[in-house]
Design a protein around this motif. Structure first.
Motif, PDB file in Angstrom:
ATOM      1  N   LEU A 320      79.670  26.279  41.434  1.00 27.88           N
ATOM      2  CA  LEU A 320      80.254  27.412  42.168  1.00 27.88           C
ATOM      3  C   LEU A 320      80.583  27.023  43.604  1.00 27.88           C
ATOM      4  O   LEU A 320      81.614  27.432  44.147  1.00 27.88           O
ATOM      5  CB  LEU A 320      79.286  28.603  42.148  1.00 27.88           C
ATOM      6  CG  LEU A 320      79.173  29.339  40.811  1.00 27.88           C
ATOM      7  CD1 LEU A 320      77.965  30.281  40.827  1.00 27.88           C
ATOM      8  CD2 LEU A 320      80.448  30.131  40.533  1.00 27.88           C
ATOM      9  N   VAL A 321      79.701  26.247  44.232  1.00 27.90           N
ATOM     10  CA  VAL A 321      79.986  25.769  45.592  1.00 27.90           C
ATOM     11  C   VAL A 321      81.256  24.936  45.594  1.00 27.90           C
ATOM     12  O   VAL A 321      82.112  25.060  46.483  1.00 27.90           O
ATOM     13  CB  VAL A 321      78.791  24.959  46.141  1.00 27.90           C
ATOM     14  CG1 VAL A 321      79.178  24.231  47.432  1.00 27.90           C
ATOM     15  CG2 VAL A 321      77.602  25.874  46.402  1.00 27.90           C
ATOM     16  N   GLY A 322      81.402  24.059  44.583  1.00 30.95           N
ATOM     17  CA  GLY A 322      82.610  23.249  44.487  1.00 30.95           C
ATOM     18  C   GLY A 322      83.868  24.093  44.373  1.00 30.95           C
ATOM     19  O   GLY A 322      84.881  23.836  45.037  1.00 30.95           O
ATOM     20  N   LEU A 323      83.816  25.143  43.546  1.00 37.00           N
ATOM     21  CA  LEU A 323      84.964  26.042  43.414  1.00 37.00           C
ATOM     22  C   LEU A 323      85.227  26.800  44.714  1.00 37.00           C
ATOM     23  O   LEU A 323      86.379  27.101  45.054  1.00 37.00           O
ATOM     24  CB  LEU A 323      84.719  27.041  42.276  1.00 37.00           C
ATOM     25  CG  LEU A 323      84.634  26.461  40.859  1.00 37.00           C
ATOM     26  CD1 LEU A 323      84.251  27.552  39.865  1.00 37.00           C
ATOM     27  CD2 LEU A 323      85.960  25.825  40.454  1.00 37.00           C
ATOM     28  N   GLY A 324      84.163  27.080  45.456  1.00 29.96           N
ATOM     29  CA  GLY A 324      84.300  27.875  46.674  1.00 29.96           C
ATOM     30  C   GLY A 324      84.981  27.170  47.825  1.00 29.96           C
ATOM     31  O   GLY A 324      85.404  27.826  48.783  1.00 29.96           O
ATOM     32  N   VAL A 325      85.085  25.863  47.767  1.00 25.48           N
ATOM     33  CA  VAL A 325      85.763  25.143  48.852  1.00 25.48           C
ATOM     34  C   VAL A 325      87.181  24.739  48.453  1.00 25.48           C
ATOM     35  O   VAL A 325      87.830  23.969  49.161  1.00 25.48           O
ATOM     36  CB  VAL A 325      84.961  23.894  49.288  1.00 25.48           C
ATOM     37  CG1 VAL A 325      83.613  24.296  49.855  1.00 25.48           C
ATOM     38  CG2 VAL A 325      84.794  22.915  48.132  1.00 25.48           C
ATOM     39  N   VAL A 326      87.657  25.280  47.325  1.00 29.30           N
ATOM     40  CA  VAL A 326      89.026  25.007  46.873  1.00 29.30           C
ATOM     41  C   VAL A 326      89.823  26.313  46.951  1.00 29.30           C
ATOM     42  O   VAL A 326      89.725  27.164  46.054  1.00 29.30           O
ATOM     43  CB  VAL A 326      89.045  24.459  45.431  1.00 29.30           C
ATOM     44  CG1 VAL A 326      90.466  24.163  44.990  1.00 29.30           C
ATOM     45  CG2 VAL A 326      88.185  23.206  45.324  1.00 29.30           C
ATOM     46  N   PRO A 327      90.599  26.522  48.016  1.00 35.58           N
ATOM     47  CA  PRO A 327      91.353  27.780  48.155  1.00 35.58           C
ATOM     48  C   PRO A 327      92.292  28.085  46.998  1.00 35.58           C
ATOM     49  O   PRO A 327      92.587  29.253  46.734  1.00 35.58           O
ATOM     50  CB  PRO A 327      92.126  27.561  49.465  1.00 35.58           C
ATOM     51  CG  PRO A 327      91.294  26.594  50.238  1.00 35.58           C
ATOM     52  CD  PRO A 327      90.703  25.677  49.208  1.00 35.58           C
ATOM     53  N   LYS A 328      92.795  27.058  46.314  1.00 32.18           N
ATOM     54  CA  LYS A 328      93.688  27.324  45.184  1.00 32.18           C
ATOM     55  C   LYS A 328      92.985  28.143  44.094  1.00 32.18           C
ATOM     56  O   LYS A 328      93.628  28.928  43.387  1.00 32.18           O
ATOM     57  CB  LYS A 328      94.222  26.014  44.606  1.00 32.18           C
ATOM     58  CG  LYS A 328      95.371  25.409  45.408  1.00 32.18           C
ATOM     59  CD  LYS A 328      96.042  24.289  44.656  1.00 32.18           C
ATOM     60  CE  LYS A 328      97.179  23.669  45.478  1.00 32.18           C
ATOM     61  NZ  LYS A 328      98.272  24.615  45.730  1.00 32.18           N
ATOM     62  N   VAL A 329      91.675  27.940  43.950  1.00 31.26           N
ATOM     63  CA  VAL A 329      90.933  28.726  42.960  1.00 31.26           C
ATOM     64  C   VAL A 329      90.912  30.195  43.367  1.00 31.26           C
ATOM     65  O   VAL A 329      91.175  31.087  42.563  1.00 31.26           O
ATOM     66  CB  VAL A 329      89.501  28.183  42.805  1.00 31.26           C
ATOM     67  CG1 VAL A 329      88.674  29.087  41.889  1.00 31.26           C
ATOM     68  CG2 VAL A 329      89.523  26.759  42.258  1.00 31.26           C
ATOM     69  N   GLY A 330      90.605  30.446  44.643  1.00 28.76           N
ATOM     70  CA  GLY A 330      90.624  31.825  45.127  1.00 28.76           C
ATOM     71  C   GLY A 330      92.001  32.453  45.020  1.00 28.76           C
ATOM     72  O   GLY A 330      92.138  33.633  44.662  1.00 28.76           O
TER      73      GLY A 330
END
Length: 425
Positions: A320-330
């Protein structure tokens, strides 16, 4: 299969951790999408908030597994954005703005920290009768929000259009079928798969704009106070009670998780779990995210798989931390149509109500006293929620507090349970 301190091999641990992420993903992004939609935030603001809720859920999950001093319970508990705060956040945001929401979430988080530190003395204040009523009210007060979203979002130009109802209906149907007939992850993550089906239909109908995804960066560091912080006393008081509700939810989930290893929670585990919930929720507010709580669907996953290892849930936190630093996911998550969220949300909110009902069924004898408490609390809570105009003549601060069905109903249940004499044996 694996106890709390066991370490499964990496070839098993990583897929199991990813499974936890899939199971909690929709529950984690639905609350912020409901809030940002109701407050009409921009695409960039929504993307930032979604990015931060992923990051903070991951950090909170890691802290629960690997405590920092008194913060954390050494538990296989997956944390995510709490649905209980949606109504209060929307009310505060519409009245005072988003910065006041984050300010209230920050200051009021001390309430849950205090509850955690004094857990031995305060547990008796939250028996199953009060907890069950509060959980039922969370679901009941959110169902109208889910209906609005299923129609396309309150105030949308295409509100109630056939395309919106078709998307919401597909999500509803797929979720229902997978939940009832699916096995393993297909059942636990049924709402996520339902929303994916609705998203695919929305793409086919041309109702999804992927421009924000192309424009978003691949990596970005979190920035504190990006969307501001403002302190309003009335907003803090409202949020303080919702943190009490969140504490009840966390207590139940910790107990449910430890049932997988055949024992109940110790006071130390309850204390550390609640303190971590409060501390990490306050930290989330500093980074423009909403408060966290433990996730019941992941409790079910622990019991289903027999894997209660906190090291596995820590892996899900890292993911989840990894996904949280990728703005494209958001940015991608922000493109999910309101109708798709509404279709899944309707089932989610109704299931929350059913969970509260189940608490009462398992633990409470429905005698005249408990029926009176149930009737009065639900009646007053739904009354002020569905007919807010009855409070129009009250001062703003008081109206914001008692205008929340969750707060009015919850306080009513808490007080009546303390004051009404019990039925003689």
């Amino acid at each position: 299969i694996y106890g709390i301190d066991d370490r499964p091999p990496w070839r098993q641990a990583v897929p199991l951790g990813f499974q936890h992420v899939v199971a909690m993903m929709l529950g984690n992004i639905t609350p912020p999408l409901l809030i940002t939609g109701a407050l009409a935030l921009s695409g960039a603001e929504t993307t930032l908030i979604l990015q931060m809720v992923l990051l903070m859920a991951g950090l909170a999950t890691i802290v629960q597994a690997y405590p920092l001093g008194p913060v954390g319970g050494r538990l296989p508990v997956v944390m995510g954005t709490s649905i209980a705060f949606v109504g209060a956040a929307i009310t505060i945001g519409r009245t005072h703005g988003l910065a006041a929401v984050f300010g209230a979430c920050l200051v009021a988080s001390t309430v849950e920290i205090a509850l955690g530190l004094s857990i031995v003395r305060v547990r008796r204040l939250f028996p199953p009768l009060v907890t069950g009523i509060v959980v039922m009210l969370i679901g009941l007060t959110l169902i109208p929000v889910g209906m609005d979203y299923a129609a396309g979002g309150a105030g949308a130009p295409d509100y109630g259009s056939r395309s919106n109802l078709l998307i919401a209906g597909l999500v509803f149907l797929v979720t229902l079928l997978l939940n009832r007939f699916g096995r393993g992850l297909m059942s636990y993550a049924s709402m996520l798969f339902g929303v994916m089906a609705g998203y695919g239909l929305a793409l086919a109908l041309g109702k999804v704009d992927l421009t924000p995804v192309a424009a978003a960066a691949w990596l970005a560091a979190p920035r504190p106070l990006s969307l501001g912080l403002e302190l309003r006393l009335s907003a803090i008081v409202v949020m303080a009670f919702v943190y009490v509700v969140s504490a009840m939810e966390t207590l139940g989930d910790i107990s449910g998780t430890l049932a997988a290893v055949g024992r109940g929670p110790t006071n130390r585990e309850l204390r550390g779990g609640l303190v971590a919930d409060g501390v990490m929720s306050g930290l989330a507010a500093l980074f423009s995210a909403f408060p966290n709580t433990s996730y019941s669907q992941n409790v079910g996953l622990v019991n289903f798989t027999g894997v209660a290892s906190r090291h596995v849930t820590a892996i899900s936190g890292l993911l989840l931390v990894g996904l949280g630093v990728v703005p494209k996911v958001g940015a991608l998550l922000s493109t999910i149509p309101a109708a798709a969220i509404g279709g899944g949300g309707l089932i989610m909110f109704a299931m929350i109500f059913a969970s509260g009902l189940s608490i009462l069924h398992r633990n409470v004898t429905l005698d005249r006293r408990t029926l009176v408490i149930l009737a009065v609390a639900i009646g007053l809570g739904l009354g002020v929620e569905l007919r807010p105009a009855v409070l129009a003549q009250l001062p703003d601060g008081i109206r914001m507090f008692v205008g929340s069905g969750l707060i009015t109903g919850g306080i009513t249940a808490l007080l009546l349970n303390l004051l009404l004499p019990r039925e003689p044996d």
